[in-house]
Design an enzyme around this catalytic site. Structure first.
Site, PDB file in Angstrom:
ATOM      1  N   CYS A  80       0.850  -1.193   0.000  1.00  0.00           N
ATOM      2  CA  CYS A  80       0.000   0.000   0.000  1.00  0.00           C
ATOM      3  C   CYS A  80       0.891   1.251   0.000  1.00  0.00           C
ATOM      4  CB  CYS A  80      -0.905   0.014   1.225  1.00  0.00           C
ATOM      5  SG  CYS A  80      -2.194  -1.239   1.144  1.00  0.00           S
ATOM      6  N   CYS A 162      -3.547   0.091  -3.255  1.00  0.00           N
ATOM      7  CA  CYS A 162      -4.213   0.437  -2.000  1.00  0.00           C
ATOM      8  C   CYS A 162      -3.524   1.617  -1.318  1.00  0.00           C
ATOM      9  CB  CYS A 162      -4.272  -0.772  -1.065  1.00  0.00           C
ATOM     10  SG  CYS A 162      -2.704  -1.637  -0.867  1.00  0.00           S
TER      11      CYS A 162
END
Ligand code: NAD
Length: 261
Positions: A80, A162
């Site tokens: 992420c 993400c």
């Protein structure tokens, strides 16, 4: 006869020689050398799955489904906050991610790495990977093996992102953001708003070049509106300093490269 030959040549572009050997070699380099955590990946199987998508098929009618087995075979997660998209800024984005090794462009992942800068196609009459002439993508030949590949892997890359994601755009071209680009037509629309909370754009300008567009321009307003409509926050920064410093390697005397700027 010559007219015929010329027409045929003009409607084709050179495919890369030895595509299969290059793909296999790049896969081994990536999984054995650059990312040993992926050393269990079977590069011969990856190569066979890649070529099965398009060999023996009409080079103008490749489908997303043709590449699905490859997408299913190669699963790689980008952490992420480390995804970097780019549009009209390939060289700088790759120079930046090459230094800031935590960041991943698509071409820093295995699937993007094995195929970057190659051209390939199949031919219904043989089961070989064509290495000489592949058709150009145009209105009569929209779904080439190369273009469908990039659409599919770009979609997958965006779907799996993400946290905060980044995009490097080029403010020295006509428009920094274009809805017709792969970033503007595929990647933006495949970010998952439940996983991606923010898109951060960096609009870079060539040192000594023109500043045609910026964070204040209408193309970035359009991008912001698309992103906000998808419930993702949007931030924009002109000439993001760490990337500017990469440009400064070639222009150390430029005022914008001074620490005082
Ligand atoms: P761009 O307009 O700068 O295009 C980048 C390059 O990819 C150009 O050479 C372009 O001709 C080619 N390209 C773009 N879409 C293509 C397609 N569908 N088929 C064949 N070639 C294509 O920027 P963009 O269109 O926004 O694409 C860049 C973004 O999409 C990046 O974020 C990257 O993740 C992904 N992508 C990468 C490549 C690549 O060649 N490495 C190609 C397409 C898309």
């Amino acid at each position: 006869i010559w007219v015929g030959v010329l027409t045929w040549r003009q409607s084709s572009m050179g495919a890369t020689d030895h595509v299969s050997a290059i793909v296999l070699g790049r896969c081994l380099t990536y999984t054995r050398n650059m990312h040993p955590e992926l050393r269990n990946q079977d590069c011969k199987k990856i190569l066979n799955t890649f070529t099965s998508a398009f060999v023996s098929k009409d080079p103008c009618n490749i489908t997303k489904e043709d590449y699905q087995p490859l997408i299913d075979l190669v699963t790689q997660t980008v952490p992420c906050n480390k995804t970097l998209f780019w549009s009209r800024s390939k060289e700088l984005a790759h120079q930046y991610s090459g230094i800031q090794k935590e960041m991943f462009t698509l071409e820093d992942t295995l699937l993007g790495y094995i195929a970057d800068n190659l051209v390939w196609c199949g031919d219904p009459r043989t089961s070989e990977v064509k290495e000489e002439f592949c058709p150009y993508r145009n209105e009569n030949c929209s779904s080439t093996a190369t273009s469908v590949f990039w659409t599919v892997v770009s979609q997958k890359f965006a779907e799996s992102a993400c946290g905060t994601v980044y995009v490097m755009l080029n403010g020295s071209g006509t428009t920094a953001f274009s809805k017709a680009s792969t970033f503007g037509s595929v990647e933006v629309f495949n970010l998952h708003p439940d996983r991606v909370h923010t898109l951060h754009a960096w609009v870079m300008h060539d040192i000594g070049g023109v500043e045609r567009d910026s964070c204040l321009g209408s193309s970035i307003k359009e991008l912001k509106s698309i992103v906000n409509q998808r419930n993702i926050s949007f931030f924009c920064q002109d000439d993001y300093r760490p990337a500017r410093f990469v440009q400064c390697v070639r222009h150390p005397e430029h005022p914008s490269c001074s620490v005082l700027m």
